[in-house]
Structures are given as structure tokens and as C-alpha cells.
Design a protein around this motif. Structure first.
Motif, PDB file in Angstrom:
ATOM      1  N   UNK A  38       0.828  -1.207   0.000  1.00  0.00           N
ATOM      2  CA  UNK A  38       0.000   0.000   0.000  1.00  0.00           C
ATOM      3  C   UNK A  38       0.860   1.254   0.000  1.00  0.00           C
ATOM      4  N   UNK A  39       1.924   1.266   0.808  1.00  0.00           N
ATOM      5  CA  UNK A  39       2.821   2.420   0.837  1.00  0.00           C
ATOM      6  C   UNK A  39       3.520   2.610  -0.505  1.00  0.00           C
ATOM      7  N   UNK A  40       3.919   1.504  -1.124  1.00  0.00           N
ATOM      8  CA  UNK A  40       4.553   1.599  -2.440  1.00  0.00           C
ATOM      9  C   UNK A  40       3.590   2.165  -3.468  1.00  0.00           C
ATOM     10  N   UNK A  41       2.363   1.650  -3.456  1.00  0.00           N
ATOM     11  CA  UNK A  41       1.353   2.134  -4.409  1.00  0.00           C
ATOM     12  C   UNK A  41       1.044   3.606  -4.167  1.00  0.00           C
ATOM     13  N   UNK A  42       0.994   4.029  -2.900  1.00  0.00           N
ATOM     14  CA  UNK A  42       0.716   5.419  -2.581  1.00  0.00           C
ATOM     15  C   UNK A  42       1.811   6.339  -3.108  1.00  0.00           C
ATOM     16  N   UNK A  43       3.066   5.976  -2.845  1.00  0.00           N
ATOM     17  CA  UNK A  43       4.181   6.796  -3.311  1.00  0.00           C
ATOM     18  C   UNK A  43       4.247   6.846  -4.825  1.00  0.00           C
ATOM     19  N   UNK A  44       4.058   5.687  -5.449  1.00  0.00           N
ATOM     20  CA  UNK A  44       4.116   5.639  -6.909  1.00  0.00           C
ATOM     21  C   UNK A  44       2.967   6.429  -7.520  1.00  0.00           C
ATOM     22  N   UNK A  45       1.793   6.354  -6.910  1.00  0.00           N
ATOM     23  CA  UNK A  45       0.650   7.116  -7.397  1.00  0.00           C
ATOM     24  C   UNK A  45       0.912   8.610  -7.286  1.00  0.00           C
ATOM     25  N   UNK A  46       1.491   9.025  -6.163  1.00  0.00           N
ATOM     26  CA  UNK A  46       1.765  10.437  -5.944  1.00  0.00           C
ATOM     27  C   UNK A  46       2.703  10.992  -7.018  1.00  0.00           C
ATOM     28  N   UNK A  47       3.798  10.301  -7.269  1.00  0.00           N
ATOM     29  CA  UNK A  47       4.780  10.796  -8.244  1.00  0.00           C
ATOM     30  C   UNK A  47       4.280  10.652  -9.677  1.00  0.00           C
ATOM     31  N   UNK A  48       3.532   9.593  -9.953  1.00  0.00           N
ATOM     32  CA  UNK A  48       2.957   9.444 -11.287  1.00  0.00           C
ATOM     33  C   UNK A  48       1.953  10.551 -11.568  1.00  0.00           C
ATOM     34  N   UNK A  49       1.156  10.894 -10.551  1.00  0.00           N
ATOM     35  CA  UNK A  49       0.202  11.991 -10.715  1.00  0.00           C
ATOM     36  C   UNK A  49       0.898  13.303 -11.015  1.00  0.00           C
ATOM     37  N   UNK A  50       2.009  13.568 -10.318  1.00  0.00           N
ATOM     38  CA  UNK A  50       2.759  14.801 -10.576  1.00  0.00           C
ATOM     39  C   UNK A  50       3.316  14.810 -12.000  1.00  0.00           C
ATOM     40  N   UNK A  51       3.808  13.656 -12.463  1.00  0.00           N
ATOM     41  CA  UNK A  51       4.346  13.582 -13.821  1.00  0.00           C
ATOM     42  C   UNK A  51       3.247  13.768 -14.862  1.00  0.00           C
ATOM     43  N   UNK A  52       2.093  13.157 -14.636  1.00  0.00           N
ATOM     44  CA  UNK A  52       0.974  13.317 -15.573  1.00  0.00           C
ATOM     45  C   UNK A  52       0.493  14.765 -15.575  1.00  0.00           C
ATOM     46  N   UNK A  53       0.470  15.383 -14.396  1.00  0.00           N
ATOM     47  CA  UNK A  53       0.090  16.784 -14.336  1.00  0.00           C
ATOM     48  C   UNK A  53       1.052  17.661 -15.125  1.00  0.00           C
ATOM     49  N   UNK A  54       2.337  17.304 -15.112  1.00  0.00           N
ATOM     50  CA  UNK A  54       3.326  18.083 -15.866  1.00  0.00           C
ATOM     51  C   UNK A  54       3.058  18.036 -17.368  1.00  0.00           C
ATOM     52  N   UNK A  55       2.411  16.977 -17.840  1.00  0.00           N
ATOM     53  CA  UNK A  55       2.086  16.885 -19.264  1.00  0.00           C
ATOM     54  C   UNK A  55       1.093  17.970 -19.683  1.00  0.00           C
ATOM     55  N   UNK A  56       0.336  18.515 -18.713  1.00  0.00           N
ATOM     56  CA  UNK A  56      -0.634  19.572 -19.014  1.00  0.00           C
ATOM     57  C   UNK A  56      -0.043  20.969 -18.885  1.00  0.00           C
ATOM     58  N   UNK A  57       1.226  21.088 -18.466  1.00  0.00           N
ATOM     59  CA  UNK A  57       1.840  22.402 -18.297  1.00  0.00           C
ATOM     60  C   UNK A  57       1.829  23.238 -19.578  1.00  0.00           C
ATOM     61  N   UNK A  58       2.111  22.666 -20.759  1.00  0.00           N
ATOM     62  CA  UNK A  58       2.121  23.509 -21.962  1.00  0.00           C
ATOM     63  C   UNK A  58       0.779  24.186 -22.236  1.00  0.00           C
ATOM     64  N   UNK A  59      -0.324  23.600 -21.778  1.00  0.00           N
ATOM     65  CA  UNK A  59      -1.649  24.173 -22.033  1.00  0.00           C
ATOM     66  C   UNK A  59      -2.144  24.986 -20.843  1.00  0.00           C
ATOM     67  N   UNK A  60      -2.090  24.405 -19.652  1.00  0.00           N
ATOM     68  CA  UNK A  60      -2.656  25.042 -18.463  1.00  0.00           C
ATOM     69  C   UNK A  60      -1.619  25.782 -17.633  1.00  0.00           C
ATOM     70  N   UNK A  61      -0.352  25.407 -17.779  1.00  0.00           N
ATOM     71  CA  UNK A  61       0.664  25.963 -16.910  1.00  0.00           C
ATOM     72  C   UNK A  61       0.563  25.380 -15.518  1.00  0.00           C
ATOM     73  N   UNK A  62       1.633  25.510 -14.701  1.00  0.00           N
ATOM     74  CA  UNK A  62       1.568  25.005 -13.329  1.00  0.00           C
ATOM     75  C   UNK A  62       0.402  25.553 -12.511  1.00  0.00           C
ATOM     76  N   UNK A  63       0.049  26.861 -12.599  1.00  0.00           N
ATOM     77  CA  UNK A  63      -1.090  27.341 -11.790  1.00  0.00           C
ATOM     78  C   UNK A  63      -2.400  26.650 -12.134  1.00  0.00           C
ATOM     79  N   UNK A  64      -2.646  26.387 -13.427  1.00  0.00           N
ATOM     80  CA  UNK A  64      -3.889  25.723 -13.807  1.00  0.00           C
ATOM     81  C   UNK A  64      -3.961  24.301 -13.294  1.00  0.00           C
ATOM     82  N   UNK A  65      -2.838  23.580 -13.386  1.00  0.00           N
ATOM     83  CA  UNK A  65      -2.812  22.200 -12.897  1.00  0.00           C
ATOM     84  C   UNK A  65      -2.969  22.177 -11.381  1.00  0.00           C
ATOM     85  N   UNK A  66      -2.300  23.096 -10.692  1.00  0.00           N
ATOM     86  CA  UNK A  66      -2.416  23.151  -9.233  1.00  0.00           C
ATOM     87  C   UNK A  66      -3.845  23.484  -8.823  1.00  0.00           C
ATOM     88  N   UNK A  67      -4.497  24.371  -9.569  1.00  0.00           N
ATOM     89  CA  UNK A  67      -5.883  24.718  -9.252  1.00  0.00           C
ATOM     90  C   UNK A  67      -6.777  23.483  -9.293  1.00  0.00           C
TER      91      UNK A  67
END
Length: 305
Positions: A38-67
Motif C-alpha cells: 500500500x505504501x509503495x502504491x501510494x508513493x508511486x501514485x503520488x509521483x505518477x500523478x505529478x508527472x501526468x500533471x506536468x504533461x498539461x503544463x504547456x496548455x494550463x501551466x503550473x497554476x492551472x494544474x495546481x488549481x
């Protein structure tokens, strides 16, 4: 992840509950295999989510993704904590409001740092926050050595180079300072507001603060379906999944074990950043990350932590 480590810091200062009858303690000294998974899945999910969010930076930018992430975090935490806002007193509201400001600043500075210096380096610098909290309360010589080890790692990561992005590194350090403040404020909120109502109320206020930001980003840069999907996925994977997983895990493992395991997040961030975003790390960066991870593991995983 910050929510979980904040609960870890608070739990490590509470006396263990007295057993109500015969049988083993509710929190075992060693993690069960299910808890490790469970801890492994949680950590991996957290970092994978951040990486997937970075894919939206060119369109939304960091503020849009953070929102979007703030909206998702508010929905999940309010569903879990169910805050009774009208019952809050002024003494309860002011740390909740400060927690909301720190929460928003922490996520915005981290995601902007990810955009500038990469996921692995940004998450590594952010982990100096909980390490600093642990060292500040330390009276052991071993921890002084760990502080020197972490400092060497930071110097390795931030060494002057023509291509060094000092703004991005500064934002990573700002995220670390916010995480340290987040832990301390969460302890105050936890003492004054029952259950998870305090963090839930802070997440709700933070989401309301980011509401005009999300509207402005959507008006100026209309999101594509792919960018919106990536931002929502980042919110789910980096907020909802880790929160629910960590709530379950902290019932099965001790706080020091949980904090020790969370120290592998910079390593996972580097791997996910390389696989998903193509952000490679040189030997110097890997050595710096390794030094900070080792310092975190030794300090946070100590028996008296």
C-alpha cells in the motif's frame, strides 16, 4: 503525501494507546506485506500523478494544474473530514487559514519547480522540509552528521553551472519551507479541531482561493480534453489515492516506519520523471538525491522519531 507525513509527525509525539485486552498491539513494529504494498502504491501514485500533471503544463501551466489539484483535494478531504465550518471558533479558524495558505503555496511552488528543474530534483529539495523539522528537535550527534550529509546533497544539486536554474531550485526550497510549516500547522490544527475537519476546511479554503485562478486560466487558455484529463488525473493520483491509502496504512504501521518509507519518494520521482517525462539525471544529481534520501531515512526512521 504532505498530509500523511504531517499526521506522521503528530503521531510520533503522541503516547501509544493502552491496550484494551489481550492480543497484539494495533500498530505492529514491522509493516505487514499488505502495508508495504500500500505504501509503495501510494508513493508511486503520488509521483505518477505529478508527472501526468506536468504533461498539461504547456496548455494550463503550473497554476492551472495546481488549481485542479486543489479542487480534487478539497472534494476528497471534505468527504472524509466533513468539516462543520459554522461551529469553528476564531481560535480554530486562524491556524486553518494559515494552513490553507501554506498548502496552496507549497503545491504551486512545487509544480512550478517541477516545470523548471524536473520532477526528481524538485521533490528531493521539497523533502528537506520534514528533514529540517526532525533535525530541529534533535539532540543526537548522529543527526548532526545527517545534516551535513543532506547539506552536501543540496550543494551537489545546486552547484553553480551556466545552465543551472536557480529560480527553479529556489522554488523547490520554498516548497520545502512550506512543507515544514505545513507539518507544524497541522499539529496545531489537530489539537484544536477534532478529527480531519481542520485539514478538510483548509483544503476547501485553498480551493476557493484557486477558483479565480482556474477561471482565469480557462478563459485565457481554453483547456483541451487531454490537458484537462491530465490535470484531473494529477489531482486524483496525487491527492485522493495517497490520502486514502495513507489513512489505511497508518493503522497498520508505526509512524517512524511510515516516515522512513516515505523517504524513497525522491527516488521514485526521479524514476517516474525519467520514464514519463524523459527527464534524465546525471551522476551528480543522482549522488545528491541519494545523500538527501539517506539523511531522511536515518533521521526520520530513528526509533525516537
Amino acid at each position: 503525501m504532505p498530509e500523511a507525513l504531517a499526521r506522521t509527525a503528530d503521531a510520533s509525539h503522541r503516547p501509544p494507546p493502552a491496550p484494551s485486552g489481550p492480543g497484539p498491539a494495533l500498530v505492529p513494529a514491522r509493516p505487514w506485506p499488505a502495508a508495504v504494498l500500500t505504501m509503495t502504491a501510494s508513493s508511486l501514485s503520488n509521483q505518477t500523478g505529478a508527472a501526468i500533471g506536468a504533461l498539461a503544463f504547456p496548455v494550463l501551466g503550473p497554476p492551472g494544474v495546481v488549481a485542479v489539484r486543489q479542487y480534487v483535494a478539497a472534494l476528497v478531504l471534505c468527504a472524509v473530514g466533513r468539516p462543520r465550518l459554522r461551529a469553528f471558533t476564531a481560535r480554530q479558524w486562524w491556524p486553518v487559514l494559515l494552513l490553507a495558505v501554506v498548502f496552496a503555496t507549497m503545491n504551486l511552488s512545487l509544480y512550478t519547480a517541477v516545470d523548471r528543474i524536473g520532477l526528481g530534483l524538485a521533490v528531493t529539495l521539497e523533502f528537506l522540509g520534514p528533514l529540517g523539522i526532525a533535525l530541529a528537535a534533535s539532540r543526537r550527534g548522529k543527526d548532526a552528521c545527517c545534516a551535513l550529509l543532506a547539506a552536501a546533497g543540496v550543494l551537489t544539486l545546486t552547484r553553480p553551472q551556466p545552465s543551472a536554474d536557480f529560480v527553479g531550485m529556489g522554488l523547490g526550497l520554498l516548497a520545502a519551507a512550506c512543507w515544514a510549516a505545513y507539518i507544524l500547522l497541522n499539529r496545531t490544527v489537530g489539537r484544536r479541531v477534532p478529527g480531519a475537519q481542520g485539514p478538510a476546511a483548509a483544503a476547501l479554503v485553498s480551493a476557493l482561493v484557486f477558483l479565480p485562478v482556474g477561471v482565469a486560466v480557462a478563459v485565457r487558455h481554453p483547456p483541451t480534453a487531454g490537458a484537462a484529463g491530465c490535470a484531473v488525473a494529477a489531482g486524483v493520483l496525487s491527492s485522493a489515492v495517497p490520502l486514502l491509502a495513507d489513512l489505511r496504512t497508518l493503522r497498520r504501521v508505526s509512524a517512524p516506519v511510515f516516515g522512513l518509507f516515505m523517504s524513497v519518494n525522491p527516488v521514485l520521482a526521479g524514476l517516474v520523471g525519467w520514464i514519463v517525462l524523459g527527464q534524465g539525471l546525471g551522476w551528480a544529481e543522482c549522488a545528491g538525491i541519494g545523500a538527501i534520501v539517506a539523511a531522511n531515512a536515518i533521521v526520520i526512521g530513528a526509533p525516537d522519531r
